[in-house]
Design a protein around this motif. Structure first.
Motif, PDB file in Angstrom:
ATOM      1  N   SER A   1     -26.397  15.880  21.844  1.00  0.00           N
ATOM      2  CA  SER A   1     -27.430  15.787  20.824  1.00  0.00           C
ATOM      3  C   SER A   1     -26.745  15.501  19.492  1.00  0.00           C
ATOM      4  O   SER A   1     -25.588  15.082  19.453  1.00  0.00           O
ATOM      5  N   THR A   2     -27.429  15.722  18.407  1.00  0.00           N
ATOM      6  CA  THR A   2     -26.921  15.270  17.113  1.00  0.00           C
ATOM      7  C   THR A   2     -27.414  16.156  15.980  1.00  0.00           C
ATOM      8  O   THR A   2     -28.463  16.799  16.081  1.00  0.00           O
TER       9      THR A   2
ATOM     10  N   GLU B   1     -36.089  11.547  16.854  1.00  0.00           N
ATOM     11  CA  GLU B   1     -37.050  12.075  17.812  1.00  0.00           C
ATOM     12  C   GLU B   1     -36.591  11.873  19.260  1.00  0.00           C
ATOM     13  O   GLU B   1     -36.934  12.677  20.139  1.00  0.00           O
ATOM     14  N   ALA B   2     -35.826  10.817  19.513  1.00  0.00           N
ATOM     15  CA  ALA B   2     -35.284  10.637  20.861  1.00  0.00           C
ATOM     16  C   ALA B   2     -34.385  11.810  21.228  1.00  0.00           C
ATOM     17  O   ALA B   2     -34.437  12.328  22.354  1.00  0.00           O
ATOM     18  N   LYS B   3     -33.577  12.247  20.282  1.00  0.00           N
ATOM     19  CA  LYS B   3     -32.662  13.362  20.551  1.00  0.00           C
ATOM     20  C   LYS B   3     -33.409  14.693  20.610  1.00  0.00           C
ATOM     21  O   LYS B   3     -33.065  15.581  21.402  1.00  0.00           O
ATOM     22  N   ARG B   4     -34.433  14.852  19.795  1.00  0.00           N
ATOM     23  CA  ARG B   4     -35.217  16.092  19.847  1.00  0.00           C
ATOM     24  C   ARG B   4     -35.955  16.178  21.186  1.00  0.00           C
ATOM     25  O   ARG B   4     -36.021  17.249  21.800  1.00  0.00           O
TER      26      ARG B   4
ATOM     27  N   ASN C   1     -23.734  23.833  17.455  1.00  0.00           N
ATOM     28  CA  ASN C   1     -23.203  22.850  16.518  1.00  0.00           C
ATOM     29  C   ASN C   1     -21.719  22.618  16.784  1.00  0.00           C
ATOM     30  O   ASN C   1     -20.944  23.581  16.878  1.00  0.00           O
ATOM     31  N   ILE C   2     -21.336  21.335  16.884  1.00  0.00           N
ATOM     32  CA  ILE C   2     -19.922  20.976  17.001  1.00  0.00           C
ATOM     33  C   ILE C   2     -19.619  20.009  15.863  1.00  0.00           C
ATOM     34  O   ILE C   2     -20.113  18.871  15.854  1.00  0.00           O
ATOM     35  N   GLY C   3     -18.836  20.448  14.901  1.00  0.00           N
ATOM     36  CA  GLY C   3     -18.509  19.608  13.753  1.00  0.00           C
ATOM     37  C   GLY C   3     -17.574  20.336  12.819  1.00  0.00           C
ATOM     38  O   GLY C   3     -17.213  21.495  13.043  1.00  0.00           O
ATOM     39  N   ASN C   4     -17.175  19.655  11.770  1.00  0.00           N
ATOM     40  CA  ASN C   4     -16.275  20.234  10.774  1.00  0.00           C
ATOM     41  C   ASN C   4     -17.102  20.705   9.579  1.00  0.00           C
ATOM     42  O   ASN C   4     -17.827  19.905   8.980  1.00  0.00           O
ATOM     43  N   PRO C   5     -17.022  21.980   9.201  1.00  0.00           N
ATOM     44  CA  PRO C   5     -17.857  22.491   8.111  1.00  0.00           C
ATOM     45  C   PRO C   5     -17.370  22.113   6.712  1.00  0.00           C
ATOM     46  O   PRO C   5     -18.017  22.464   5.720  1.00  0.00           O
TER      47      PRO C   5
END
Length: 316
Positions: A115-116, A147-150, A236-240
């Motif tokens: 997802s995103t 909306e595709a990802k939701r 969540n996967i990301g850099n804060p």
């Protein structure tokens, strides 16, 4: 382990192919090459642990034999791509997710959805935690991706709740590194290409909107930790580490020693003003957090773009 990766010839998908093969997995890469590139997986051709199937996952998916994991990464991901291919983006988020989940159900495989952060839209809560439901315009130009990802998340949770499919959901924030496409519509590769070619750097809006950039090796490690975990709710996967777009452009100009000038253009419709992941959950549940500094990551990425833009044997 035998793992299917949809969108495996894309930027993130191809790095996942490499990573899982190094971990001893047999990898089946499925991609219709709408935005993916065979160059990203050419080095794996002939590897006994790797198999490539050219196929559109919005159509029925068939994979013979045992499958232990399915990582669903098929989808246009940059604004340049999903605005050019809006119907394909909606189909892969809906039908592609349905078909991938159906394969997971049939094979009794673990399923992980890419997802995103775009599910949060233009957020009214900052930074963004997983329990924030988002602020999304469903009928705006970006709605085809958001909306595709939701929908894909809702479908994934339905298969978990009603069909007992073993699911995971990764909400991926801005990611960068080698194998990004040249000029794919996102700020970071655009800035790098423009700086390396001595062109004006195009900033949309006033440049004060923020993003948080995670280097590809950190992201892939986080995805793998999530795959191994027992966490079913989104993570969540990301850099804060949050920076402004103007600051990013300035850092790239400094690293390239480019004389390019910044020019400003109107902000696209519904472009998020802020973006920063709350990764408290990933730290606690996955014992994961990013390790690669932005300077190190930008230098590695710039080296890749130099090779892509400047023919062998030519001076910069």
């Amino acid at each position: 382990m035998r793992t299917v990766i949809t969108g495996g010839a894309g930027f993130i998908g191809s790095h996942l192919c490499d990573y899982l093969i190094e971990k001893g997995h047999e990898v089946v890469c499925i991609d219709n090459l709408l935005t993916g590139k065979t160059d990203n997986i050419a080095h794996l051709m002939g590897n006994g642990q790797f198999r490539f199937i050219k196929h559109n996952v919005s159509d029925y998916i068939y994979v013979d034999g045992q499958v232990d994991n399915i990582l669903h990464f098929a989808s246009p991901a940059s604004p340049f791509d999903y605005l050019e291919f809006p119907i394909q983006t909606l189909k892969v988020g809906s039908l592609g997710t349905l078909n991938s989940l159906g394969l997971a159900k049939a094979k009794k495989a673990r399923f992980l959805l890419a997802s995103t952060s775009e599910v949060y839209g233009d957020p009214q809560i900052h930074p963004q935690p997983e329990d924030y439901w988002g602020h999304v315009n469903p009928v705006g130009p970006r709605g085809v991706y958001d909306e595709a990802k939701r929908f894909a998340e809702a479908m994934t949770m339905a298969y978990y709740r009603y069909h007992n499919v073993d699911t995971r959901i990764a909400r991926i924030f801005n990611t960068y590194g080698p194998r990004m496409r040249v000029r794919d519509g996102r700020a970071l590769p655009n800035f790098m290409c423009q700086a390396l070619k001595g062109e004006d750097i195009t900033i949309f809006g006033n440049g004060l909107q923020t993003r948080s950039f995670c280097y590809i090796s950190d992201l892939v490690a986080g995805i793998y930790q999530l795959l191994l975990s027992e966490e079913r709710d989104p993570v969540n996967i990301g850099n804060p580490e949050e920076i402004t777009i103007h600051q990013l452009a300035s850092e790239i100009l400094t690293l390239t020693k480019s004389k390019s000038k910044m020019i400003f253009k109107p902000l696209p419709v519904d472009d998020p003003k802020v973006r920063q992941p709350d990764i408290s959950k990933a730290k606690k549940v996955l014992r994961w957090e990013p390790k690669v500094s932005r300077t190190e990551g930008l230098q590695k990425t710039l080296a890749y773009f130099r090779d892509e833009l400047i023919p062998a044997g030519k001076d910069a």
